[in-house]
Design a protein around this motif. Structure first.
Motif, PDB file in Angstrom:
ATOM      1  N   CYS A 186       0.806  -1.222   0.000  1.00 40.20           N
ATOM      2  CA  CYS A 186       0.000   0.000   0.000  1.00 40.20           C
ATOM      3  C   CYS A 186       0.836   1.268   0.000  1.00 40.20           C
ATOM      4  CB  CYS A 186      -0.930   0.017   1.202  1.00 40.20           C
ATOM      5  SG  CYS A 186      -2.122  -1.319   1.175  1.00 40.20           S
ATOM      6  N   LYS A 187       2.013   1.224   0.576  1.00 42.81           N
ATOM      7  CA  LYS A 187       2.731   2.494   0.763  1.00 42.81           C
ATOM      8  C   LYS A 187       4.121   2.525   0.142  1.00 42.81           C
ATOM      9  CE  LYS A 187      -0.740   3.757   3.191  1.00 42.81           C
ATOM     10  NZ  LYS A 187      -1.667   4.815   2.850  1.00 42.81           N
ATOM     11  N   TRP A 188       4.642   1.376  -0.324  1.00 39.18           N
ATOM     12  CA  TRP A 188       6.044   1.334  -0.778  1.00 39.18           C
ATOM     13  C   TRP A 188       6.180   0.896  -2.240  1.00 39.18           C
ATOM     14  CZ3 TRP A 188      10.336   1.746   2.880  1.00 39.18           C
ATOM     15  CH2 TRP A 188       9.932   1.951   4.192  1.00 39.18           C
ATOM     16  N   THR A 189       5.086   0.694  -2.942  1.00 38.11           N
ATOM     17  CA  THR A 189       5.030   0.241  -4.346  1.00 38.11           C
ATOM     18  C   THR A 189       5.474  -1.203  -4.567  1.00 38.11           C
ATOM     19  OG1 THR A 189       7.245   0.947  -5.132  1.00 38.11           O
ATOM     20  CG2 THR A 189       5.481   2.615  -5.178  1.00 38.11           C
ATOM     21  N   TYR A 190       5.474  -2.030  -3.520  1.00 29.64           N
ATOM     22  CA  TYR A 190       5.715  -3.463  -3.730  1.00 29.64           C
ATOM     23  C   TYR A 190       4.529  -4.022  -4.526  1.00 29.64           C
ATOM     24  CZ  TYR A 190       6.599  -8.391  -2.644  1.00 29.64           C
ATOM     25  OH  TYR A 190       6.851  -9.739  -2.727  1.00 29.64           O
ATOM     26  N   LEU A 191       4.842  -4.872  -5.516  1.00 30.13           N
ATOM     27  CA  LEU A 191       3.777  -5.432  -6.357  1.00 30.13           C
ATOM     28  C   LEU A 191       3.439  -6.832  -5.845  1.00 30.13           C
ATOM     29  CD1 LEU A 191       5.264  -4.142  -9.727  1.00 30.13           C
ATOM     30  CD2 LEU A 191       3.256  -3.232  -8.523  1.00 30.13           C
ATOM     31  N   ALA A 192       2.484  -6.903  -4.922  1.00 34.10           N
ATOM     32  CA  ALA A 192       2.188  -8.189  -4.272  1.00 34.10           C
ATOM     33  C   ALA A 192       1.646  -9.205  -5.267  1.00 34.10           C
ATOM     34  CB  ALA A 192       1.186  -7.993  -3.133  1.00 34.10           C
ATOM     35  N   HIS A 193       0.942  -8.736  -6.312  1.00 38.49           N
ATOM     36  CA  HIS A 193       0.372  -9.702  -7.273  1.00 38.49           C
ATOM     37  C   HIS A 193       1.470 -10.379  -8.085  1.00 38.49           C
ATOM     38  CE1 HIS A 193       0.699  -5.837  -9.297  1.00 38.49           C
ATOM     39  NE2 HIS A 193       0.607  -6.429 -10.470  1.00 38.49           N
ATOM     40  N   GLU A 194       2.664  -9.785  -8.101  1.00 45.03           N
ATOM     41  CA  GLU A 194       3.782 -10.425  -8.797  1.00 45.03           C
ATOM     42  C   GLU A 194       4.904 -10.776  -7.822  1.00 45.03           C
ATOM     43  OE1 GLU A 194       4.781  -7.554 -11.822  1.00 45.03           O
ATOM     44  OE2 GLU A 194       2.941  -7.964 -12.939  1.00 45.03           O
ATOM     45  N   ALA A 195       4.682 -10.530  -6.548  1.00 50.93           N
ATOM     46  CA  ALA A 195       5.665 -10.803  -5.481  1.00 50.93           C
ATOM     47  C   ALA A 195       7.033 -10.235  -5.834  1.00 50.93           C
ATOM     48  CB  ALA A 195       5.759 -12.302  -5.198  1.00 50.93           C
ATOM     49  N   ARG A 196       7.081  -8.927  -6.154  1.00 53.97           N
ATOM     50  CA  ARG A 196       8.376  -8.317  -6.472  1.00 53.97           C
ATOM     51  C   ARG A 196       8.342  -6.797  -6.301  1.00 53.97           C
ATOM     52  NH1 ARG A 196       8.708  -5.617 -11.486  1.00 53.97           N
ATOM     53  NH2 ARG A 196       6.797  -5.821 -12.687  1.00 53.97           N
ATOM     54  N   TRP A 197       9.550  -6.256  -6.076  1.00 53.83           N
ATOM     55  CA  TRP A 197       9.751  -4.814  -6.191  1.00 53.83           C
ATOM     56  C   TRP A 197      10.006  -4.506  -7.659  1.00 53.83           C
ATOM     57  CZ3 TRP A 197       8.797  -1.936  -2.039  1.00 53.83           C
ATOM     58  CH2 TRP A 197       8.998  -2.456  -0.751  1.00 53.83           C
ATOM     59  N   ASP A 198       9.707  -3.311  -8.082  1.00 53.36           N
ATOM     60  CA  ASP A 198       9.959  -2.936  -9.468  1.00 53.36           C
ATOM     61  C   ASP A 198      11.290  -2.176  -9.541  1.00 53.36           C
ATOM     62  OD1 ASP A 198       8.588  -2.741 -12.247  1.00 53.36           O
ATOM     63  OD2 ASP A 198       9.433  -0.759 -11.882  1.00 53.36           O
ATOM     64  N   ASP A 199      12.335  -2.907  -9.961  1.00 49.29           N
ATOM     65  CA  ASP A 199      13.679  -2.370 -10.041  1.00 49.29           C
ATOM     66  C   ASP A 199      13.719  -1.060 -10.860  1.00 49.29           C
ATOM     67  OD1 ASP A 199      16.314  -3.999  -9.331  1.00 49.29           O
ATOM     68  OD2 ASP A 199      16.704  -2.674 -11.066  1.00 49.29           O
ATOM     69  N   ALA A 200      13.049  -1.095 -12.020  1.00 51.52           N
ATOM     70  CA  ALA A 200      13.107   0.047 -12.944  1.00 51.52           C
ATOM     71  C   ALA A 200      12.519   1.303 -12.297  1.00 51.52           C
ATOM     72  CB  ALA A 200      12.341  -0.292 -14.222  1.00 51.52           C
ATOM     73  N   TYR A 201      11.447   1.141 -11.520  1.00 55.60           N
ATOM     74  CA  TYR A 201      10.819   2.286 -10.858  1.00 55.60           C
ATOM     75  C   TYR A 201      11.817   2.981  -9.926  1.00 55.60           C
ATOM     76  CZ  TYR A 201       8.004   4.790  -7.381  1.00 55.60           C
ATOM     77  OH  TYR A 201       7.506   5.744  -6.525  1.00 55.60           O
ATOM     78  N   PHE A 202      12.457   2.185  -9.093  1.00 53.51           N
ATOM     79  CA  PHE A 202      13.370   2.788  -8.112  1.00 53.51           C
ATOM     80  C   PHE A 202      14.521   3.518  -8.817  1.00 53.51           C
ATOM     81  CE2 PHE A 202      10.885   0.122  -5.424  1.00 53.51           C
ATOM     82  CZ  PHE A 202      10.846   0.803  -4.217  1.00 53.51           C
ATOM     83  N   ARG A 203      15.023   2.915  -9.900  1.00 55.31           N
ATOM     84  CA  ARG A 203      16.122   3.566 -10.636  1.00 55.31           C
ATOM     85  C   ARG A 203      15.632   4.859 -11.292  1.00 55.31           C
ATOM     86  NH1 ARG A 203      20.175   0.214 -10.150  1.00 55.31           N
ATOM     87  NH2 ARG A 203      19.688  -1.988  -9.880  1.00 55.31           N
ATOM     88  N   LYS A 204      14.451   4.816 -11.883  1.00 55.42           N
ATOM     89  CA  LYS A 204      13.942   5.972 -12.617  1.00 55.42           C
ATOM     90  C   LYS A 204      13.687   7.167 -11.688  1.00 55.42           C
ATOM     91  CE  LYS A 204      12.080   7.673 -16.486  1.00 55.42           C
ATOM     92  NZ  LYS A 204      11.043   7.022 -17.258  1.00 55.42           N
ATOM     93  N   VAL A 205      13.179   6.903 -10.475  1.00 50.49           N
ATOM     94  CA  VAL A 205      12.801   8.046  -9.624  1.00 50.49           C
ATOM     95  C   VAL A 205      13.968   8.602  -8.805  1.00 50.49           C
ATOM     96  CG1 VAL A 205      10.408   7.208  -9.481  1.00 50.49           C
ATOM     97  CG2 VAL A 205      12.014   6.688  -7.607  1.00 50.49           C
ATOM     98  N   GLY A 206      15.108   7.941  -8.860  1.00 50.11           N
ATOM     99  CA  GLY A 206      16.264   8.455  -8.120  1.00 50.11           C
ATOM    100  C   GLY A 206      16.562   7.687  -6.851  1.00 50.11           C
ATOM    101  N   LEU A 207      15.998   6.493  -6.728  1.00 52.01           N
ATOM    102  CA  LEU A 207      16.270   5.653  -5.555  1.00 52.01           C
ATOM    103  C   LEU A 207      16.979   4.357  -5.980  1.00 52.01           C
ATOM    104  CD1 LEU A 207      12.914   6.203  -3.613  1.00 52.01           C
ATOM    105  CD2 LEU A 207      15.191   6.957  -2.876  1.00 52.01           C
ATOM    106  N   GLY A 208      17.822   4.494  -7.007  1.00 54.02           N
ATOM    107  CA  GLY A 208      18.540   3.324  -7.530  1.00 54.02           C
ATOM    108  C   GLY A 208      19.392   2.633  -6.466  1.00 54.02           C
TER     109      GLY A 208
END
Ligand code: ADP
Ligand code: 5RP
Length: 535
Positions: A186-208
Motif C-alpha cells: 500500500c505504501k512502498w510500491t511493492y507489487l504483491a500480485h507479482e511478489a516483487r519490487w519494481d527495479d526500474a521504478y526505483f532507478r527511474k525516480v532516483g532511488l537506484g
C-alpha cells in the motif's frame, strides 16, 4: 484455560491496546498519548522509542485491567499509521528531522514534506503508479525516501532499515525483519500480485541505491498479515509487556486496514466483503473496498493485491484530514475556547460535546434546519481521493455574524456533512469503475458517534453498519494475533467468528433531496477552491 488475544493500535495521537476473548469480546483496553512534533513546511515527526514505551505501558495496563494471566494470551497483533521509521546501526533511531533531534526518527504519514518529490515521481509515468490509483501521494514512503536521499543524504546513507511503523513494532517485539504485504504494497510500491519490487521504478525516480542493494533496507522477507513471526515475543519484549517469551506475534497491518478487517466481514446483515465499504473515521478517514478482479479507479489508491482481505484486491480512498479537519474547523470559531473548557470539564472533547449538543437540537434529522446555508469543504490537508490533490485546501461558505454556541453546532454539522460528501464522491468514482457498494461498515474514533453514523448514512445515501465491538480497529489487530496462533485458519474465518454487525443506520429519505443539492454544491465549491489555488 481460556484464550485471549491482544490488539495494539498506534493512531496519530495515541497508542492503544485491547484484550479480547475468542469470540471477539473486548475485556479491557488502555490508551497512552504519544509525542508528535509539528514544524513549518508540513513537517510532522514522532519517535519510535516514545511509541514503543507507550505500547508497553498500554499492554501492561490492559492486561491488568482485564484481570487475565499472561499464560492465557495466545496471540498479539499490531496495527499502526503508515509512518516511516528510520533506524541506524544496532536498530538505534536515526533522525529524519531538520531540527537534528536524534529522537525524531519517524516521518509521520500526514507529513507532506515530500510533495515536490511525489510530483516528480508522478511525472515519470512509471507502471507501478497504476497500482497506487495512478498518482503517488506524498503520504507514501517512496517520495519520503527520495526526500531523505535529497535533503538528508547522511541519514539516508547511514540508515540500516527503513520500515513502516507496523513493521517496526513487530520487529521490536520479535526481532523479525519481515515486512507485511499490507504495508509494503500500500505504501512502498511493492507489487504483491507479482511478489516483487519494481527495479526500474526505483532507478527511474532516483532511488537506484535501494535497487542496487536488492531492497535489503526496505524489505526482502514479505509475509501475509497474520503470519506468525520468528519465535514470538523476545525475552526483552516479553519483560516489557509483562507477558511470556514466545507468545505468538502476527505480521501487522496499517491501522485503517485493521479497521477494515475488524468491521467489513462481520457476520449478520446483508452483503459481504465485496459489497461493503469499510469507512475508518479517525484523525484521517480511509475508505476500503475489496474486489475479486483488479479495479483501476483514478485517484483511489490501489488496486493492491491481498493487502487487506487475502486473495482479494483492495482500493483505498479517504481524506487526509477527517477528525483532524473537524478539530481544525471548530477550533477557529469565536466560541471554541469557552466551549472546549465546558467540554473538558464534562470529560469530552469539543467535537464530542458538539455532537451531544447537535443531538439536543434534533440530531441528523434536523440537520437542514440547524445548518441552514452553511457549507464546508473540509480539505485542510489536501484531497486524498478521488482528486488525489495534496494541494487542495479547505473552504467555508455561508458564514454570518453569529458567534454563539448554536452557530458552532451548525459549523460542526456542516463539517461532518462535508466529509460525508467527500465519501460520496469516492463512492461515485468507484461506481463509475464498476465497484458497487451498498453498505458502509463504520469504525474509528469519530465513527463511534451515533450522530456521525447517521450523518454518513444521510450524506452518502448508503446503509451504515456499526459493528457490535466498541473497538473495531483493535479487534482487527487482535484477529491477526488469533490467526498467527492458529486459532483461526485465516482472516476471513477470524472476521466471521470474532465480529458481528450491530446497529444499522438507514439514510433518511425525507432529507435525501436536500443532501443531493448540497452534494452538488460541495462539488461546485470544491472546484472553485481548486480554481483559486494558484491565483
Ligand atoms: N463525535 C465526534 N465528531 C467528530 N470527530 C470526532 C468525534 N469523536 C472523535 N472524533 C475525532 O476522531 C479522531 C480520533 O480518532 P481515533 O480513531 O481515536 O484516532 P486515530 O485516528 O489517531 O487512531 C480525533 O480527531 C477526534 O477529534
Ligand atoms: O494512510 C493511512 C492508512 O492507509 C494512515 O495510516 C492513516 O490515514 C492514519 O490513520 P489515523 O487517522 O488513524 O491516524
Amino acid at each position: 484455560m481460556s484464550s485471549h488475544f491482544i490488539g495494539i493500535d498506534i493512531g496519530t495521537g495515541s497508542a492503544r491496546a485491547g484484550v479480547f476473548d475468542e469470540a471477539g469480546a473486548l475485556l479491557a483496553s488502555a490508551k497512552a498519548d504519544i509525542a508528535v512534533w509539528h514544524a513549518e513546511d508540513h513537517i510532522v515527526e514522532q519517535s519510535s522509542n516514545d511509541i514503543w514505551r507507550a505500547v508497553a505501558a498500554t499492554v501492561r495496563e490492559a492486561v491488568t485491567l482485564a484481570g487475565i494471566s499472561a499464560q492465557s494470551v495466545r496471540g498479539i497483533g499490531f496495527d499502526a499509521t503508515c509512518s516511516l521509521v528510520v533506524l541506524g546501526p544496532g536498530g538505534a533511531p536515526l533522525t529524519v528531522s531538520p531540527s537534528g533531534n536524534p529522537e525524531r526518527n519517524i516521518i509521520v504519514w500526514m507529513d507532506h514534506r515530500a510533495t515536490e518529490q511525489a510530483r516528480r515521481i508522478n511525472e515519470t509515468g512509471e507502471d507501478v503508479l497504476n497500482y497506487v490509483g495512478g498518482s503517488i501521494s506524498p503520504e507514501m514512503e517512496t517520495p519520503k525516501l527520495l526526500w531523505l536521499a535529497e535533503n538528508m543524504p547522511r541519514t539516508f546513507a547511514a540508515a540500516r532499515q527503513f520500515m513502516d511503523l507496523a513493521d517496526f513494532l513487530t520487529w521490536r517485539a520479535t526481532g523479525s525483519p519481515a515486512r507485511s504485504t499490507c504495508t509494503v504494497t500500500c505504501k512502498w510500491t511493492y507489487l504483491a500480485h507479482e511478489a516483487r519490487w519494481d527495479d526500474a521504478y526505483f532507478r527511474k525516480v532516483g532511488l537506484g541505491a535501494l535497487a542496487d542493494e536488492k531492497f535489503a533496507r526496505i524489505g526482502t522477507e514479505i509475509v501475509a498479515p497474520g503470519s506468525a513471526l520468528s519465535n514470538g515475543l523476545t525475552n526483552e519484549a516479553a519483560a516489557e509487556f509483562g507477558l511470556l517469551p514466545g507468545t505468538p506475534v502476527a505480521a501487522g497491518m496499517i491501522d485503517a486496514h485493521a479497521g477494515g478487517i475488524g468491521s467489513v466481514g462481520a457476520r449478520g446483515g446483508a452483503g459481504n466483503v465485496t459489497t461493503r465499504m469499510a469507512y475508518v473515521f479517525g484523525t484521517s478517514a480511509c475508505t476500503m473496498t475489496t474486489t475479486e478482479q483488479a479495479a483501476f479507479v483514478p485517484g483511489v489508491w490501489g488496486p493492491y493485491f491481498s493487502a487487506m482481505v487475502p486473495g482479494l484486491w483492495l482500493n483505498e480512498g479517504g481524506q487526509s484530514a477527517a477528525g483532524a479537519a473537524i478539530d481544525r474547523l471548530v477550533g477557529m470559531h469565536p466560541a471554541a475556547v469557552e466551549l472546549a473548557g465546558i467540554a473538558t470539564r464534562s470529560g469530552r472533547s469539543l467535537s464530542q460535546w458538539l455532537a451531544q449538543e447537535a443531538e439536543r437540537h434534533g440530531g441528523a434529522a434536523r440537520a437542514d434546519k440547524v445548518i441552514g446555508g452553511l457549507h464546508v469543504v473540509p480539505e485542510f490537508l489536501g484531497n486524498r481521493a478521488p482528486l488525489a490533490n495534496p494541494d487542495a485546501r479547505g473552504l467555508i461558505a455561508g458564514l454570518d455574524m453569529a458567534t454563539g454556541a448554536d452557530s458552532l453546532v451548525a459549523l460542526y454539522l456542516a463539517g461532518i456533512c462535508g466529509l460525508g460528501y467527500g465519501a460520496r464522491q469516492i463512492l461515485e468514482a468507484m461506481r463509475a469503475c464498476g465497484i458497487n457498494i451498498d453498505t458502509i461498515a463504520i469504525s474509528g474514533g469519530a465513527g463511534q458517534s451515533p450522530l456521525v453514523r447517521q450523518l454518513i448514512a444521510d450524506t452518502t445515501g448508503k446503509l451504515v453498519y456499526a459493528p457490535t465491538s466498541p473497538e473495531p480497529v483493535l479487534l482487527g489487530s487482535a484477529m491477526l494475533g488469533a490467526v498467527a496462533t492458529g486459532r483461526h485458519p485465516d482472516l476471513p474465518a477470524a472476521m466471521a467468528a470474532m465480529s458481528e454487525v450491530g446497529e444499522v443506520y438507514s439514510p433518511n429519505s425525507s432529507l435525501a433531496a436536500w443532501h443531493d443539492r448540497r452534494f452538488a454544491a460541495f462539488e461546485r465549491l470544491q472546484a472553485a477552491a481548486l480554481s483559486v489555488l494558484a491565483v
